[in-house]
Design an enzyme around this catalytic site. Structure first.
Site, mmCIF file in Angstrom:
data_model
loop_
_atom_site.group_PDB
_atom_site.id
_atom_site.type_symbol
_atom_site.label_atom_id
_atom_site.label_comp_id
_atom_site.label_asym_id
_atom_site.label_seq_id
_atom_site.Cartn_x
_atom_site.Cartn_y
_atom_site.Cartn_z
ATOM 1 N N SER A 62 0.774 -1.249 0.000
ATOM 2 C CA SER A 62 0.000 0.000 0.000
ATOM 3 C C SER A 62 0.806 1.301 0.000
ATOM 4 O O SER A 62 0.494 2.200 -0.784
ATOM 5 C CB SER A 62 -0.983 0.005 1.171
ATOM 6 O OG SER A 62 -2.025 -0.888 0.892
ATOM 7 N N ALA A 77 6.532 -0.270 3.815
ATOM 8 C CA ALA A 77 5.467 -0.674 4.741
ATOM 9 C C ALA A 77 6.025 -1.034 6.108
ATOM 10 O O ALA A 77 5.300 -1.031 7.099
ATOM 11 C CB ALA A 77 4.695 -1.857 4.172
ATOM 12 N N GLY A 106 4.299 0.931 8.890
ATOM 13 C CA GLY A 106 4.064 0.344 10.212
ATOM 14 C C GLY A 106 5.369 0.238 10.983
ATOM 15 O O GLY A 106 6.434 0.017 10.395
ATOM 16 N N ASN A 254 8.350 -5.815 12.056
ATOM 17 C CA ASN A 254 7.293 -4.840 11.745
ATOM 18 C C ASN A 254 5.964 -5.330 12.355
ATOM 19 O O ASN A 254 5.920 -6.433 12.921
ATOM 20 C CB ASN A 254 7.202 -4.713 10.216
ATOM 21 C CG ASN A 254 6.608 -5.955 9.603
ATOM 22 O OD1 ASN A 254 6.970 -7.066 9.988
ATOM 23 N ND2 ASN A 254 5.700 -5.790 8.668
ATOM 24 N N CYS A 256 3.118 -6.754 11.460
ATOM 25 C CA CYS A 256 2.472 -8.072 11.218
ATOM 26 C C CYS A 256 3.469 -9.225 11.282
ATOM 27 O O CYS A 256 3.129 -10.389 11.049
ATOM 28 C CB CYS A 256 1.725 -8.028 9.908
ATOM 29 S SG CYS A 256 0.478 -6.727 9.897
ATOM 30 N N GLY A 257 4.739 -8.939 11.573
ATOM 31 C CA GLY A 257 5.707 -9.981 11.901
ATOM 32 C C GLY A 257 6.496 -10.555 10.741
ATOM 33 O O GLY A 257 7.381 -11.382 10.960
ATOM 34 N N GLU A 258 6.195 -10.116 9.508
ATOM 35 C CA GLU A 258 6.874 -10.763 8.372
ATOM 36 C C GLU A 258 8.272 -10.208 8.104
ATOM 37 O O GLU A 258 9.010 -10.785 7.315
ATOM 38 C CB GLU A 258 6.007 -10.682 7.098
ATOM 39 C CG GLU A 258 5.847 -9.306 6.465
ATOM 40 C CD GLU A 258 4.710 -8.513 7.072
ATOM 41 O OE1 GLU A 258 4.295 -8.837 8.201
ATOM 42 O OE2 GLU A 258 4.245 -7.555 6.426
ATOM 43 N N PRO A 397 0.695 -10.018 4.971
ATOM 44 C CA PRO A 397 -0.725 -10.400 5.017
ATOM 45 C C PRO A 397 -1.485 -10.057 3.728
ATOM 46 O O PRO A 397 -2.458 -10.709 3.404
ATOM 47 C CB PRO A 397 -1.286 -9.581 6.178
ATOM 48 C CG PRO A 397 -0.218 -8.676 6.673
ATOM 49 C CD PRO A 397 1.071 -9.070 6.038
ATOM 50 N N GLY A 399 -3.436 -7.671 3.182
ATOM 51 C CA GLY A 399 -4.817 -7.349 3.563
ATOM 52 C C GLY A 399 -5.571 -6.534 2.525
ATOM 53 O O GLY A 399 -6.716 -6.847 2.194
ATOM 54 N N THR A 400 -4.941 -5.512 1.970
ATOM 55 C CA THR A 400 -5.650 -4.682 0.992
ATOM 56 C C THR A 400 -5.274 -5.027 -0.435
ATOM 57 O O THR A 400 -6.139 -5.042 -1.310
ATOM 58 C CB THR A 400 -5.339 -3.180 1.201
ATOM 59 O OG1 THR A 400 -4.937 -2.976 2.529
ATOM 60 C CG2 THR A 400 -6.545 -2.348 0.891
ATOM 61 N N ILE A 401 -3.999 -5.306 -0.671
ATOM 62 C CA ILE A 401 -3.635 -5.538 -2.077
ATOM 63 C C ILE A 401 -4.267 -6.825 -2.625
ATOM 64 O O ILE A 401 -4.522 -6.926 -3.812
ATOM 65 C CB ILE A 401 -2.106 -5.487 -2.333
ATOM 66 C CG1 ILE A 401 -1.356 -6.544 -1.541
ATOM 67 C CG2 ILE A 401 -1.548 -4.097 -2.078
ATOM 68 C CD1 ILE A 401 0.088 -6.718 -1.993
HETATM 69 O O1 CDP Z 1 -2.144 -5.183 1.575
HETATM 70 P P1 CDP Z 1 -1.304 -4.037 2.055
HETATM 71 O O2 CDP Z 1 -0.143 -3.730 1.176
HETATM 72 O O3 CDP Z 1 -2.136 -2.813 2.309
HETATM 73 O O4 CDP Z 1 -0.678 -4.379 3.500
HETATM 74 P P2 CDP Z 1 -0.480 -5.742 4.306
HETATM 75 O O5 CDP Z 1 0.232 -6.738 3.465
HETATM 76 O O6 CDP Z 1 -1.790 -6.165 4.897
HETATM 77 O O7 CDP Z 1 0.491 -5.281 5.463
HETATM 78 C C1 CDP Z 1 1.885 -5.152 5.209
HETATM 79 C C2 CDP Z 1 2.524 -4.322 6.263
HETATM 80 O O8 CDP Z 1 2.066 -2.979 6.186
HETATM 81 C C3 CDP Z 1 2.211 -4.730 7.697
HETATM 82 O O9 CDP Z 1 2.961 -5.802 8.132
HETATM 83 C C4 CDP Z 1 2.552 -3.452 8.412
HETATM 84 O O10 CDP Z 1 3.946 -3.316 8.570
HETATM 85 C C5 CDP Z 1 2.041 -2.395 7.465
HETATM 86 N N1 CDP Z 1 0.658 -1.933 7.802
HETATM 87 C C6 CDP Z 1 0.484 -0.773 8.544
HETATM 88 O O11 CDP Z 1 1.451 -0.169 8.935
HETATM 89 N N2 CDP Z 1 -0.766 -0.301 8.831
HETATM 90 C C7 CDP Z 1 -1.855 -0.962 8.442
HETATM 91 N N3 CDP Z 1 -3.058 -0.499 8.753
HETATM 92 C C8 CDP Z 1 -1.712 -2.150 7.698
HETATM 93 C C9 CDP Z 1 -0.438 -2.599 7.390
#
Ligand code: CDP
Length: 553
Positions: A62, A77, A106, A254, A256-258, A397, A399-401
């Site tokens: 993101s 990120a 994050g 970070n 989410c731990g990855e 994770p 989550g959004t992408i």
């Molecule tokens: O899918 P997207 O690229 O939005 O993010 P993700 O893969 O779900 O999250 C990747 C990393 O982005 C997480 O491990 C956090 O370091 C960071 N993150 C954050 O800072 N704030 C959020 N609300 C979500 C993710």
């Protein structure tokens, strides 16, 4: 025609509009052009980058999608910020975290250097408040910065297992709503885990506090059983893969731990969409290699065009040039191949795929090193040949992408085949997983199909359907979702990917609501023995807000 259902497309469009489109941009293509232009160093790269992002074969995380080619220009990120003991340094860390979170990054912190609650302060006046109280300060800062940023800031708070405040840290999130901008994780060591595994629960672990192994272990288990917090990290497994030990130990990740990182390092993430690599029932290995090749160049370029929040981060990041290439859509890939998530074949595929990705990524980094030079700390690293990036792979994770790509998230099993998504574009939708929809719509009459949807929506599973004309045994095997899958399988899959991944993996190990505390204890030991770097367990319905939603329904 796209394989994703209409509702999934709408969700992707809505997500795109609400978070990623800049002024003057109208669609995904506009975003891809801006991003590719900002990251490419020449026309050839521009065409290659545009091609992989536009086709959704690879999507950067993101912050890159949001900020590339904009005045912010912050693309990463993941960040790890050190926290030193002392008021001035602590507030410096809060400030750095705020600057990062404003741009969608994050932050992770290990609070172990903070002296325990009640000890005498440096000046000798008053008593220290300890790591847990301090975390509240960081939490509040995130709460306030949230109003300036594009996405809610996330923090990872870590404490070493040998810190005197470990018990209060483990309990820090027990009350719902407290430290809501934090994930917390206990940093466990091999020596602690061995003693726990041998059942030496009565032995004293911390001679200063007199705390026993069993007390700490059962507090962790209790916390996870209650609401999924704390997570755990395995220090020795993380540092086994520290490619630059001369620069120090890795003590934090970070949110989410990855991404385990050194102090002030940042990392750019991006994920390959495995789902679209399936062609005529087979994985297209050539396309996979091509995607990896382009993605590694893309992520490496990002390090040079990135706008860093503070100079220390730029310095630390450019020393090691770590990138985090991962995957998404793994479960969708399995569905397309007709393989159940909990099968030997899935495990073998996970291992094979990630092995190929890792090898292809290393090869590209080697080429980049020949062209542009290895990462500056290469001579001090454990790499035996020059590469441009100290680490290359991590599984986020997504989550959004993954919503933008219309595929299952990361390496997670699909959580539910049917769920209601409140109001997209003013309408309420029943979201049905596209591959589930295609499969059962073809097979069943309309009334039977609708009855199936109702059943899966109400029960959360199709495993309890007895009419084999509606769902056969084979289909039950294939369409198992996160909660139908045993925790051991969740861990096995994570371990298979971890064996070929430089950094870490973000994954949730789901357990059913009636899982006992002994299952959680066993899972912790099992995960450690499988070589995972960290673990997040979530027992269904154990968080209050989830329970409330269920009641309302
Ligand atoms: O899918 P997207 O690229 O939005 O993010 P993700 O893969 O779900 O999250 C990747 C990393 O982005 C997480 O491990 C956090 O370091 C960071 N993150 C954050 O800072 N704030 C959020 N609300 C979500 C993710």
């Amino acid at each position: 025609m796209s394989e994703t259902g209409e509702e999934f497309d709408l969700l992707a469009i809505e997500t795109l509009k609400s978070r990623y489109l800049q002024e003057g941009e109208k669609d995904w293509e506009d975003v891809c052009k801006r991003v590719a232009k900002a990251i490419a160093l020449n026309r050839g790269e521009y065409t290659e980058f545009l091609d992989i992002i536009l086709s959704k074969a690879f999507i950067p995380s993101s912050p890159t999608l949001m900020n590339a080619g904009t005045p912010s220009g912050q693309l990463s990120a993941c960040f790890v910020i050190p926290v030193e003991d002392g008021i001035e340094k602590i507030f410096d860390s809060v400030k750095t975290a705020a600057l990062i979170q404003k741009t969608g990054g994050g932050t992770g912190f290990n609070f172990s250097k903070i002296r325990p609650d009640g000890s005498v302060t440096v000046s000798g006046v008053g008593t220290a408040s300890g790591p847990v109280a301090l975390m509240r300060l960081f939490n509040e800062a995130t709460e306030i910065v949230k109003h300036f940023g594009k996405r809610r800031g996330a923090n990872m708070g870590i404490l070493d297992i040998s810190h005197n405040d470990i018990i209060s840290f483990i309990r820090a999130k027990r009350t719902e709503g407290v430290l809501s901008n934090f994930n917390i994780s206990v940093m466990l060591t091999d020596s602690f885990m061995s003693l726990a595994d041998e059942g030496r629960m009565d032995e004293v672990w911390n001679t200063e506090t007199g705390t026993k192994i069993g007390e700490i272990f059962s507090e962790i288990v209790e916390g996870i059983w209650r609401n999924g917090e704390p997570g755990v990290l395995f220090y020795d497994h993380i540092n086994r893969d520290n490619f630059t030990p001369a620069l120090g130990d890795i003590s934090a990740t970070n949110p989410c731990g990855e991404e385990p990182l050194l102090p002030f390092e940042s990392c750019n993430l991006g994920s390959i969409n495995l789902s679209i690599l399936v062609e005529e029932g087979k994985v297209n290995r050539d396309s996979l290699r091509e995607a990896v090749r382009k993605a590694v160049r893309f992520l490496d370029n990002e390090i040079d065009v990135n706008v860093y929040p503070v100079p220390e981060i730029e310095k630390a990041t450019k020393k090691t040039r770590k990138i985090g290439l991962g995957v998404m859509g793994f479960h969708d890939m399995l569905l397309k191949l007709g393989l159940p998530y909990d099968s030997e074949e899935a495990l073998r595929l996970a291992e094979k795929l990630m092995g190929q990705i890792n090898r292809a990524a290393i090869r590209e980094s080697e080429k980049l090193a020949a062209e542009k030079g290895p990462f500056p700390e290469y001579e001090n690293s454990i790499w035996e040949f020059p590469v441009r990036n100290a680490t290359l792979t991590a599984i986020a994770p997504t989550g959004t992408i993954s919503i933008l790509a219309g595929c299952s998230a990361g390496i997670e099993p699909v959580f539910s085949w049917v769920y209601r998504r409140a109001r997209i574009a003013g309408k309420e939708f029943m979201l049905v997983h596209p591959l589930f929809e295609t499969h059962f719509k073809q097979k069943l009459s309309k009334p039977d199909y609708n009855r199936l949807l109702e059943h899966v929506y109400a029960h959360g599973t199709l495993q309890d359907i007895t009419d084999s004309k509606i769902v056969s045994e084979e289909e039950k095997g294939l369409f198992r979702s996160a909660l139908d899958i045993n925790w051991k399988t969740h861990i096995d899959i994570q371990a298979a990917f971890q064996r070929h991944c430089h950094a870490g993996i973000s994954k949730t190990i789901n357990m059913p609501v009636d899982a006992g505390k002994e299952d959680i204890g066993k899972a912790l030991i099992y995960a450690w023995k499988q070589g995972l770097k960290g673990l997040t367990i979530y027992r269904t319905g154990s968080r209050q807000h989830v329970v409330l939603n269920l009641k309302k329904r």
